[in-house]
Design an enzyme around this catalytic site. Structure first.
Site, PDB file in Angstrom:
ATOM      1  N   TYR A 133       0.389  -4.918 -15.628  1.00 28.54           N
ATOM      2  CA  TYR A 133      -0.623  -4.166 -14.888  1.00 28.54           C
ATOM      3  C   TYR A 133      -0.226  -4.054 -13.410  1.00 28.54           C
ATOM      4  O   TYR A 133      -0.274  -2.974 -12.828  1.00 28.54           O
ATOM      5  CB  TYR A 133      -1.987  -4.837 -15.037  1.00 28.54           C
ATOM      6  N   SER A 169      -5.144  -0.230  -7.228  1.00 28.75           N
ATOM      7  CA  SER A 169      -5.727  -1.563  -7.392  1.00 28.75           C
ATOM      8  C   SER A 169      -5.159  -2.487  -6.326  1.00 28.75           C
ATOM      9  O   SER A 169      -4.029  -2.287  -5.871  1.00 28.75           O
ATOM     10  CB  SER A 169      -5.367  -2.110  -8.776  1.00 28.75           C
TER      11      SER A 169
END
Length: 187
Positions: free
Chosen positions: A72, A59
């Site tokens: 995250y 990501s």
């Protein structure tokens, strides 16, 4: 071909009382530690044959911290670092026919990040899954080692060389710090 593509997100700020320790640990287990187990299970055969493809779907949040995504981001930083380390090990072993690719997309419209908003649809659009898949297949065919989407994500390494106040100014200008304000996530 091994494609590590697991991900969960709580979308809760680190100081949110509803952000449980158990869920933060689960985020790291799924988004990072699971990569260790799949690599240990599948890469030895690739190494023995000096043939294969190792892909990590990480990501852009694994390259820069984002408000509301502390667990995250930490887990995706871990996935990126793990991928880079495995790629370095393969290189040091001379396993040049095992190709590697780490993918660092901005938000993808899959439901996982329902409710996120982007301030600038041109520079930082919410990505459509078909576009992401097309870009990944193209990267595999061209033997690209790092794929960032959209293109501006490639500049994060350069931006991180700036003083922190300048980084925050750029983040604020692009609206990155506000993307999670209306996060709902997959229900």
């Amino acid at each position: 071909m091994l494609v590590n593509n697991a991900g969960i997100v709580s979308g809760k700020k680190i100081f949110d009382p509803e952000n449980s320790d158990a869920y933060m640990e689960k985020t790291v287990q799924v988004n990072t530690i699971a990569h260790f187990w799949t690599v240990k299970a599948f890469l030895p055969n690739m190494v023995a044959k000096n043939h294969g493809y190792f892909i990590t779907i990480a990501s852009s949040a694994g390259l820069v911290g984002v408000n509301g995504l502390a667990d995250y981001c930490a887990s995706k930083f871990g996935a990126v670092g793990f991928h880079e380390s495995v790629a370095a090990e393969l290189h040091s072993l001379g396993k040049n026919n095992i190709h590697t690719l780490v993918v660092n997309p901005y938000y993808i419209n899959t439901g996982m990040f329902d409710g996120v908003k982007t301030k600038n649809d041109i520079l930082l659009p919410i990505l459509e899954p078909n576009y992401v898949v097309t870009q990944i297949v193209s990267a595999i065919r061209r033997n690209v080692r790092v794929l960032c989407m959209p293109w501006i994500v490639n500049l994060l390494s350069l931006i991180k060389a700036f003083p922190v106040p300048a980084q925050m100014f750029l983040s604020d200008g692009l609206g990155v710090g506000d993307t999670m304000n209306e996060f709902k996530g997959r229900k």
